[in-house]
Write a protein that holds these residues in place. Structure first.
Motif, PDB file in Angstrom:
ATOM      1  N   LEU A 507       0.832  -1.199   0.000  1.00  0.00           N
ATOM      2  CA  LEU A 507       0.000   0.000   0.000  1.00  0.00           C
ATOM      3  C   LEU A 507       0.868   1.251   0.000  1.00  0.00           C
ATOM      4  O   LEU A 507       1.791   1.387   0.806  1.00  0.00           O
ATOM      5  N   SER A 508       0.553   2.154  -0.911  1.00  0.00           N
ATOM      6  CA  SER A 508       1.216   3.455  -0.957  1.00  0.00           C
ATOM      7  C   SER A 508       0.305   4.466  -0.269  1.00  0.00           C
ATOM      8  O   SER A 508      -0.874   4.580  -0.623  1.00  0.00           O
ATOM      9  N   ILE A 509       0.845   5.188   0.713  1.00  0.00           N
ATOM     10  CA  ILE A 509       0.055   6.165   1.477  1.00  0.00           C
ATOM     11  C   ILE A 509       0.714   7.535   1.378  1.00  0.00           C
ATOM     12  O   ILE A 509       1.924   7.669   1.598  1.00  0.00           O
ATOM     13  N   HIS A 510      -0.112   8.546   1.109  1.00  0.00           N
ATOM     14  CA  HIS A 510       0.385   9.918   1.036  1.00  0.00           C
ATOM     15  C   HIS A 510      -0.461  10.785   1.964  1.00  0.00           C
ATOM     16  O   HIS A 510      -1.510  11.290   1.566  1.00  0.00           O
ATOM     17  N   PRO A 511      -0.031  10.946   3.213  1.00  0.00           N
ATOM     18  CA  PRO A 511      -0.794  11.805   4.120  1.00  0.00           C
ATOM     19  C   PRO A 511      -0.618  13.267   3.758  1.00  0.00           C
ATOM     20  O   PRO A 511       0.390  13.658   3.154  1.00  0.00           O
ATOM     21  N   GLN A 512      -1.598  14.064   4.131  1.00  0.00           N
ATOM     22  CA  GLN A 512      -1.481  15.500   3.898  1.00  0.00           C
ATOM     23  C   GLN A 512      -0.312  16.077   4.691  1.00  0.00           C
ATOM     24  O   GLN A 512       0.351  17.002   4.248  1.00  0.00           O
ATOM     25  N   LYS A 513      -0.051  15.479   5.859  1.00  0.00           N
ATOM     26  CA  LYS A 513       1.075  15.894   6.689  1.00  0.00           C
ATOM     27  C   LYS A 513       1.677  14.674   7.348  1.00  0.00           C
ATOM     28  O   LYS A 513       0.969  13.880   7.956  1.00  0.00           O
ATOM     29  N   GLU A 514       2.993  14.509   7.196  1.00  0.00           N
ATOM     30  CA  GLU A 514       3.671  13.386   7.842  1.00  0.00           C
ATOM     31  C   GLU A 514       3.778  13.634   9.348  1.00  0.00           C
ATOM     32  O   GLU A 514       3.843  14.770   9.788  1.00  0.00           O
ATOM     33  N   PRO A 515       3.834  12.532  10.132  1.00  0.00           N
ATOM     34  CA  PRO A 515       3.765  11.139   9.706  1.00  0.00           C
ATOM     35  C   PRO A 515       2.320  10.654   9.619  1.00  0.00           C
ATOM     36  O   PRO A 515       1.420  11.265  10.192  1.00  0.00           O
ATOM     37  N   MET A 516       2.137   9.554   8.915  1.00  0.00           N
ATOM     38  CA  MET A 516       0.836   8.920   8.859  1.00  0.00           C
ATOM     39  C   MET A 516       0.713   7.981  10.057  1.00  0.00           C
ATOM     40  O   MET A 516       1.381   6.957  10.125  1.00  0.00           O
ATOM     41  N   THR A 517      -0.114   8.365  10.994  1.00  0.00           N
ATOM     42  CA  THR A 517      -0.320   7.518  12.173  1.00  0.00           C
ATOM     43  C   THR A 517      -1.531   6.625  11.948  1.00  0.00           C
ATOM     44  O   THR A 517      -2.236   6.734  10.944  1.00  0.00           O
ATOM     45  N   SER A 581      -3.285   3.994  -2.478  1.00  0.00           N
ATOM     46  CA  SER A 581      -3.608   3.016  -3.507  1.00  0.00           C
ATOM     47  C   SER A 581      -2.691   1.827  -3.286  1.00  0.00           C
ATOM     48  O   SER A 581      -1.647   1.955  -2.632  1.00  0.00           O
ATOM     49  N   GLY A 582      -3.071   0.666  -3.811  1.00  0.00           N
ATOM     50  CA  GLY A 582      -2.214  -0.483  -3.581  1.00  0.00           C
ATOM     51  C   GLY A 582      -2.811  -1.791  -4.043  1.00  0.00           C
ATOM     52  O   GLY A 582      -3.665  -1.819  -4.948  1.00  0.00           O
ATOM     53  N   ARG A 583      -2.383  -2.862  -3.385  1.00  0.00           N
ATOM     54  CA  ARG A 583      -2.762  -4.211  -3.801  1.00  0.00           C
ATOM     55  C   ARG A 583      -2.878  -5.100  -2.567  1.00  0.00           C
ATOM     56  O   ARG A 583      -2.040  -5.050  -1.668  1.00  0.00           O
ATOM     57  N   LEU A 584      -3.915  -5.889  -2.513  1.00  0.00           N
ATOM     58  CA  LEU A 584      -4.140  -6.830  -1.414  1.00  0.00           C
ATOM     59  C   LEU A 584      -4.249  -8.232  -1.980  1.00  0.00           C
ATOM     60  O   LEU A 584      -5.015  -8.468  -2.922  1.00  0.00           O
ATOM     61  N   ARG A 585      -3.455  -9.171  -1.442  1.00  0.00           N
ATOM     62  CA  ARG A 585      -3.522 -10.572  -1.829  1.00  0.00           C
ATOM     63  C   ARG A 585      -3.785 -11.434  -0.617  1.00  0.00           C
ATOM     64  O   ARG A 585      -3.218 -11.195   0.456  1.00  0.00           O
ATOM     65  N   VAL A 586      -4.640 -12.413  -0.801  1.00  0.00           N
ATOM     66  CA  VAL A 586      -4.980 -13.339   0.278  1.00  0.00           C
ATOM     67  C   VAL A 586      -4.652 -14.752  -0.185  1.00  0.00           C
ATOM     68  O   VAL A 586      -5.034 -15.153  -1.296  1.00  0.00           O
ATOM     69  N   TYR A 587      -3.922 -15.503   0.644  1.00  0.00           N
ATOM     70  CA  TYR A 587      -3.512 -16.867   0.339  1.00  0.00           C
ATOM     71  C   TYR A 587      -4.093 -17.819   1.370  1.00  0.00           C
ATOM     72  O   TYR A 587      -4.246 -17.469   2.544  1.00  0.00           O
ATOM     73  N   SER A 588      -4.399 -19.018   0.926  1.00  0.00           N
ATOM     74  CA  SER A 588      -4.720 -20.077   1.884  1.00  0.00           C
ATOM     75  C   SER A 588      -3.439 -20.413   2.637  1.00  0.00           C
ATOM     76  O   SER A 588      -2.328 -20.231   2.135  1.00  0.00           O
TER      77      SER A 588
END
Length: 598
Positions: A507-517, A581-588
């Protein structure tokens, strides 16, 4: 030698000893890995820059002055353990200076040097001059008003009154456990003012520099209590506070040792009482009176608070102020007796038990109190080597005080490793386990791959591997907003009951102000042992100075048949605006004790 005087050789020897101890303190500040309380203070208060009273997260671990100075040092020098610890290291200079000033007030050379050795090489306390905690600062500032108060009582002056009031405030805002003693200081200085030996403007100073900040701190402590944050402590003094201090100072909780401490306190209090009856008004008398009086007053105040508000009694590090008072009381009592009966000076050798314990535990790799939390660089680099050789992100299990230490250590070293998982430790089947062999038993199927020199932390790797099947590969579309919760995966519960999974998030996160808590949460709601709750601070997985992305693999154990919900979500309690935005994968995955990997 008369009180207040010293020879050139003595001054030189003290400076050399202080310099050696200071170098040791500084070296430890650079080399000892962070412990949980340091790392959490950084992540919760320093990095976000929200640490002011009433305006930040409610937690007694926010040692206000220490946190503020740590934030200032971090702002200048960046994210380094030594930078956060720099204020504590420098506080040792003040502590040593007042140790010198106290010592020269002792007339018998043997007593004087035994006192100095105990003061400069005090076990346990010495650790805190190398750590980002408030206790080293507090004791350095606490040594100052004790001395200046005795000088004020001997010869009142507005300058000394100001020094007493300011230093007591600084000490208490470094460690709020000094609040009851602050009240005693205010009472003593009020008596000096009422005695009429200071100008009327001293009343204004007493109110502005003493009473006003005291009331502010008292209200803050009350609010901490209302928020349930005054939880640390013990239920009594003789069965709690004193044994806890003896344990960290001398390595014993023996009732005989407790009895000896009580008898020494009674004997020295009697000496102080008799000296006062003799009509003396010297600095040494006031040192005896302040040492004995403050110990008894603080103990009484603690009993009152416990009966009134069920406030816990202080334990080990929150009772260090008593150690300084006790040491001063013992030293000045011995000095007084030795001037009448010279043979009594040899009793001062008992004080050397304190530096002897410090010297016996000299090291630059771990702390006295939290050795299992100090993760050395060798373990980080071993995990990094294993990760480089692995086709998938390695999962890491550890006990509940380790996530912050691991997250801080990764950030400090610029490593891209998985955040640790404490939810099922040590039986979660992770690829790697960080275990204190004194605390936990290693499950079967693991081998040792690295260890800390302290002997309190070992890294184990799982012998076997498992296959896995990709069940879900979902692109997380770009999202903007400040929602408190964002669900990433919330399957129908009937479709996942009885199965275990691995959840991989990129996941890529871009907060308006760092840090993203906030947190990443992987949760299963179920009765009893089926409940699963894996919360990881985003700051443990993301370094805003190097990357805007989170990469983690979380193990979700077999979901019981009576589970009511399984969900993976982002929790943004501060409601910070951000885009992601990003990607989520789930595995057995294989169920406990082993699981599969992508």
């Amino acid at each position: 030698m008369p009180a207040g005087h010293s020879s050139r050789a003595e001054r030189t020897a003290f400076i050399v000893l202080s310099a050696v101890v200071f170098a040791y303190v500084a070296l430890r500040a650079m080399r000892v890995p962070v412990v949980h309380d340091e790392a959490m203070t950084f992540f919760l208060f320093v990095e976000p820059g929200r640490f002011l009273p009433f305006l930040s997260h409610w937690d007694a671990g926010n040692h206000l002055l220490s946190t503020a100075l740590g934030w200032l040092s971090y702002s200048v020098f960046g994210m380094n353990a030594w930078a956060l610890r720099l204020p504590s290291v420098l506080a040792f200079i003040l502590f040593a200076w007042y140790g010198w000033r106290w010592g020269v007030k002792l007339q018998v050379p043997l007593v004087r040097w035994c006192f100095w050795a105990a003061w400069l090489l005090m076990p346990f306390l010495l650790d805190f001059f190398s750590l980002f905690r408030g206790y080293g600062l507090a004791m350095a500032f606490w040594a100052m008003p004790l001395y200046e108060l005795c000088a004020l009582l001997e010869n009142a002056s507005a300058k000394r009154l100001t020094a007493v009031l300011l230093a007591t405030a600084l000490a208490t805002f470094s460690s709020l456990s000094l609040l009851t003693l602050w009240a005693a200081v205010l009472a003593a200085t009020a008596l000096v003012i009422l005695r009429g030996s200071l100008p009327l403007k001293a009343i204004a100073a007493w109110i502005l520099l003493g009473l006003a900040p005291f009331l502010f701190a008292a209200v803050y402590v009350h609010e901490l209590s209302q928020h349930g944050n005054l939880y640390y402590g013990v239920s009594g003094i003789l069965d709690g506070t004193v044994p806890s201090l003896l344990n960290v100072m001398l390595g014993t909780t023996n009732p005989v040792a407790v009895a000896v401490v009580v008898l020494l306190l009674l004997a020295c209090s009697l000496i102080a009482f008799r000296a006062n009856r003799a009509g003396e008004r010297s600095f040494a008398l006031w040192a005896l009176a302040v040492g004995a009086g403050f110990l008894w007053l603080d103990a009484t105040g603690r009993f009152v608070l416990h009966a009134w508000k069920n406030t816990p009694f202080p334990e080990d590090r929150t009772a260090l102020q008593w150690v300084l008072l006790f040491l001063l009381l013992i030293a000045f009592s011995m000095d007084r007796l030795a001037r009448v009966k010279p043979g009594m000076q040899w009793c001062a050798l008992l004080l050397l038990a304190l530096p002897a314990r410090t010297l016996a535990n000299v090291n630059t790799s771990t702390t006295v109190y939290w050795p299992e939390q100090a993760i050395p660089g060798t373990i980080f680099h071993t995990v990094d080597s294993l990760q480089q050789a692995s086709p998938h992100l390695l999962t890491i299990g550890a006990y509940h005080q380790m996530p912050a230490c691991w997250g801080f250590g990764m950030r400090e070293r610029g490593l891209a490793l998985n955040a640790v998982d404490v939810s099922e430790f040590p039986h979660g089947g992770e690829d790697l386990l960080l275990i204190d062999p004194h605390r936990d038993t290693v499950p079967g199927g693991y081998r040792e791959v690295a260890f800390a020199s302290s002997g309190y932390l070992t890294l184990y790797a799982r012998n076997s591997t498992f296959t896995s099947t990709l069940l879900l590969d979902s692109v997380l579309p770009p999202v903007q907003g400040e929602a408190e919760f964002r669900e990433l995966w919330h399957p129908p519960i009937w479709a996942v009951q009885g199965s275990a999974f691995l959840v991989q998030l990129d996941l890529s996160i871009h907060p308006q102000k760092e840090p993203m808590t906030g947190d990443l949460a992987v949760v299963t709601d179920a009765p009893g042992a089926g409940q699963h709750d894996d919360h990881v601070l985003l700051q443990f997985m993301r370094d805003p100075t190097r990357t805007d992305s989170i990469h983690t693999l979380r193990h979700l154990p077999a979901i019981p048949q009576d589970a009511t919900r399984t969900v993976v979500f982002l929790w943004n309690p501060a409601r910070l605006p951000y885009a992601s935005s990003g990607r989520l994968r789930v595995y057995s995955a294989e169920d406990h004790p082993g699981h599969a990997h992508p």
